[in-house]
Design a protein around this motif. Sequence first.
Motif, PDB file in Angstrom:
ATOM      1  N   GLY A  63       0.879  -1.307   0.178  1.00 31.36           N
ATOM      2  CA  GLY A  63       0.015   0.131  -0.006  1.00 31.36           C
ATOM      3  C   GLY A  63       0.714   1.039   0.101  1.00 31.36           C
ATOM      4  O   GLY A  63       0.414   2.249   0.542  1.00 31.36           O
ATOM      5  N   GLY A  64       1.825   1.325  -0.611  1.00 32.83           N
ATOM      6  CA  GLY A  64       2.864   2.390  -0.914  1.00 32.83           C
ATOM      7  C   GLY A  64       3.840   2.533   0.511  1.00 32.83           C
ATOM      8  O   GLY A  64       4.761   3.372   0.571  1.00 32.83           O
ATOM      9  N   VAL A  65       3.703   1.643   1.570  1.00 32.48           N
ATOM     10  CA  VAL A  65       4.520   1.996   2.608  1.00 32.48           C
ATOM     11  C   VAL A  65       5.810   0.891   2.520  1.00 32.48           C
ATOM     12  O   VAL A  65       5.600  -0.273   1.823  1.00 32.48           O
ATOM     13  N   LYS A  66       6.873   1.378   2.646  1.00 36.14           N
ATOM     14  CA  LYS A  66       8.295   0.522   2.761  1.00 36.14           C
ATOM     15  C   LYS A  66       8.373  -0.442   3.774  1.00 36.14           C
ATOM     16  O   LYS A  66       8.304   0.010   5.052  1.00 36.14           O
ATOM     17  N   PHE A  67       8.594  -1.667   3.509  1.00 36.91           N
ATOM     18  CA  PHE A  67       8.957  -2.576   4.501  1.00 36.91           C
ATOM     19  C   PHE A  67      10.386  -3.180   4.003  1.00 36.91           C
ATOM     20  O   PHE A  67      10.543  -3.634   2.968  1.00 36.91           O
ATOM     21  N   THR A  68      10.992  -3.624   5.213  1.00 35.37           N
ATOM     22  CA  THR A  68      12.301  -4.018   4.975  1.00 35.37           C
ATOM     23  C   THR A  68      12.137  -5.599   4.662  1.00 35.37           C
ATOM     24  O   THR A  68      13.259  -6.501   4.263  1.00 35.37           O
ATOM     25  N   PRO A 143      -2.864   0.764   5.226  1.00 40.44           N
ATOM     26  CA  PRO A 143      -2.798   0.482   3.585  1.00 40.44           C
ATOM     27  C   PRO A 143      -2.378  -0.812   3.442  1.00 40.44           C
ATOM     28  O   PRO A 143      -2.411  -1.523   2.165  1.00 40.44           O
ATOM     29  N   ALA A 144      -1.751  -1.790   4.329  1.00 40.74           N
ATOM     30  CA  ALA A 144      -0.969  -3.006   4.063  1.00 40.74           C
ATOM     31  C   ALA A 144      -1.656  -4.105   4.139  1.00 40.74           C
ATOM     32  O   ALA A 144      -2.757  -4.246   5.038  1.00 40.74           O
TER      33      ALA A 144
END
Length: 150
Positions: A63-68, A143-144
């Motif tokens: 959803g546009g969020v950065k995850f590692t 968003p995720a």
Amino acid sequence: MPDKMLVLNIVGVILQYCFVALVYLFLLKIIRVIYKDLKLPEGKENSYSRKTHIAQLTLVDAGGVKFTEQEFSIAESLSIGRANTNDIAIDATFVSHEHVCITKNRGQYLITDLNSTNGTFLNGRRLLEEKVLTSGDLIKIGPAVFKFER
């Protein structure tokens, strides 16, 4: 005297073969114990297979969020929220600081919304009470979107 030497030689050879046989028997017993210790009950997968008996969340849509990471293991519990103290931190305004928690209880994984402002959605429905997760469930937090797998 030569008969005594012959008998002693034969007895010595027999004792040597018995000793070698005992060493092999001992090694066989050790191998059996190791095999039984490493062998899992039928129906279980070994630790080298892709799936393990520890559950996990797989990121389906960021959803546009950065995850590692894309996959998150759930041993006993997993907290999700905006705060960095959570196991999964989602940096989005629609996510509460302590948003949701997944806990293991008696072999089942339970999901609980922690009174988040915008709610948690399980398979498209707002989570209003604690629910048992089943493999394939989709969890939307802000968003995720995550997929629960066992």
